[in-house]
Write a protein that holds these residues in place. Structure first.
Motif, mmCIF file in Angstrom:
data_model
loop_
_atom_site.group_PDB
_atom_site.id
_atom_site.type_symbol
_atom_site.label_atom_id
_atom_site.label_comp_id
_atom_site.label_asym_id
_atom_site.label_seq_id
_atom_site.Cartn_x
_atom_site.Cartn_y
_atom_site.Cartn_z
ATOM 1 N N GLU A 200 0.858 -1.176 0.000
ATOM 2 C CA GLU A 200 0.000 0.000 0.000
ATOM 3 C C GLU A 200 0.894 1.226 0.000
ATOM 4 N N ALA A 201 0.721 2.079 -0.995
ATOM 5 C CA ALA A 201 1.516 3.296 -1.135
ATOM 6 C C ALA A 201 0.561 4.476 -1.199
ATOM 7 N N GLY A 202 0.564 5.283 -0.147
ATOM 8 C CA GLY A 202 -0.399 6.375 -0.099
ATOM 9 C C GLY A 202 -1.804 5.824 0.032
ATOM 10 N N ASP A 203 -2.672 6.266 -0.872
ATOM 11 C CA ASP A 203 -4.058 5.781 -0.860
ATOM 12 C C ASP A 203 -4.287 4.689 -1.902
ATOM 13 N N LYS A 204 -3.225 4.169 -2.505
ATOM 14 C CA LYS A 204 -3.343 3.110 -3.516
ATOM 15 C C LYS A 204 -2.697 1.828 -2.986
ATOM 16 N N SER A 205 -3.238 0.703 -3.406
ATOM 17 C CA SER A 205 -2.692 -0.579 -2.974
ATOM 18 C C SER A 205 -2.859 -1.592 -4.089
ATOM 19 N N GLY A 206 -2.026 -2.617 -4.073
ATOM 20 C CA GLY A 206 -2.107 -3.665 -5.084
ATOM 21 C C GLY A 206 -0.934 -4.620 -4.962
ATOM 22 N N THR A 207 -0.945 -5.638 -5.820
ATOM 23 C CA THR A 207 0.109 -6.646 -5.858
ATOM 24 C C THR A 207 1.159 -6.237 -6.886
#
Length: 357
Positions: A200-207
């Motif tokens: 999770e980086a800032g308000d974004k997340s993903g693989t």
């Protein structure tokens, strides 16, 4: 016979040429014997998949360079014209530098790849390995070219100064790209995340799907691909969930103000029994924490002995359903926001208490 040996051809006597040939044959013979002994001795002992390539490269590149070096040294026995001497020297230096650069770059890349394979096991790291191998070759060949130019009479100092000024200009022009490249090396060696990690980086997340020289690509839970510049990732706060071995759950629920004190005292034990009755969970605490705007708030914390998000959602859903069921059985009402209507001449009813019909 003496007259024949003293006969001059191109400012050199026949005797000079004979000495030149004897010296050249002797040097080449010594080099050949030494190479055979080395190849036979170390070639047998070398581990075939590891060091056999180095032994092979010595025979392929260093031996020819040694032959040309011996030829160049033997020409010192002859009197050559300045132009011919310059051509011979330039040709010998060029061949020696090229062969040496090929050998050094080959050995350096081989040693780096061996180190990289021992430290990195992911196939995705092959891109980084190829990129660094290319940089190693560029550095080796750059040094080789400078050495060649310096030996043939070119003023390398002025050339390096000019290249330095040009390099500064290029660096300013490509500042953003170079920043991303340096951030790529930061990610590569510091390893804040790897391919397959959920971050999770800032308000974004993903693989993480791909780590490139300029950008890193994530696959969001909703399916779309997120593309970040490496600078944005390294300058932001990153949460990496891969190394998480357990998940702590903290939530708050409220009950109405008219809940009897006896029921309030039972809520921590109710929450403890619910959590402990579910596998792979560990109860932490449950406390009456605040008098809320709409009700009395209880804060509960428990631990799920797994990092799997789907399992977390399944367990927390089971906890919520059990809370609802047991609260209904014990007559405990949840606090919900309520609109109060103030009618002149009437008393204000208690919060969350139904108005008389």
């Amino acid at each position: 016979m003496q007259e024949f040996l003293d006969y001059k051809v191109l400012d050199n006597t026949i005797l000079d040429y004979i000495l030149f040939l004897i010296a050249l044959v002797a040097c080449w013979t010594v080099i050949r014997i030494a190479a055979k002994i080395f190849m036979r001795h170390f070639g047998v002992r070398a581990d075939p998949p590891a060091y056999h390539q180095i032994v092979r490269d010595i025979g392929r590149y260093l031996c020819p360079a040694a032959y040309f070096a011996a030829f160049y040294m033997c020409t010192k026995l002859l009197k050559l014209s300045p132009a011919l001497e310059k051509i011979v020297a330039g040709l010998a230096i060029a061949i020696i530098v090229v062969m040496g650069a090929v050998f050094i770059s080959s050995v350096a890349v081989f040693a780096f790849n061996r180190y990289w394979e021992s430290k990195r096991k992911d196939e995705e790291d092959l891109l980084a390995a190829r990129f660094i191998s290319g940089l190693i070759k560029i550095v080796v060949w750059g040094i080789a070219i400078l050495l060649f130019l310096d030996n043939v009479g070119v003023k390398v100092t002025s050339l390096v100064a000019g290249l330095g000024i040009s390099g500064i200009a290029v660096a300013f022009a490509a500042q953003t790209v170079l920043t991303d490249v340096f951030c790529f090396f930061t990610i590569l060696f510091d390893r804040p995340f790897e391919i397959g990690d959920f971050i999770e980086a800032g308000d974004k997340s993903g693989t993480v799907e791909h780590i490139g020289v300029k950008t890193t690509r994530l696959r969001a839970l909703s399916g779309e691909q997120l593309i970040f510049s490496n600078k944005d990732l390294t300058s932001s706060r990153i949460q990496n969930y891969k190394t998480m071995e357990q998940r702590r759950v903290l939530f708050t629920l409220g009950v109405t103000y008219d809940t009897p004190p006896e029921k309030l005292k039972e809520i921590p034990d109710i929450m403890k029994n619910i959590v402990e009755g579910i596998a792979d969970t560990k109860f932490s605490r449950c406390h009456f924490v605040t008098f809320g705007e709409y009700g009395l708030n209880f804060e509960t914390a428990y631990i799920i002995m797994s990092s799997d998000y789907d399992k977390y959602m399944d367990i927390h859903q089971q906890v919520n359903l059990s809370i609802k069921e047991i609260f209904d059985q014990n007559g405990i009402e949840f606090a919900v926001p309520a609109q109060l209507l103030k009618i002149p001449g009437t008393a204000r009813p208690p919060v969350n208490k139904k108005l008389p019909s």
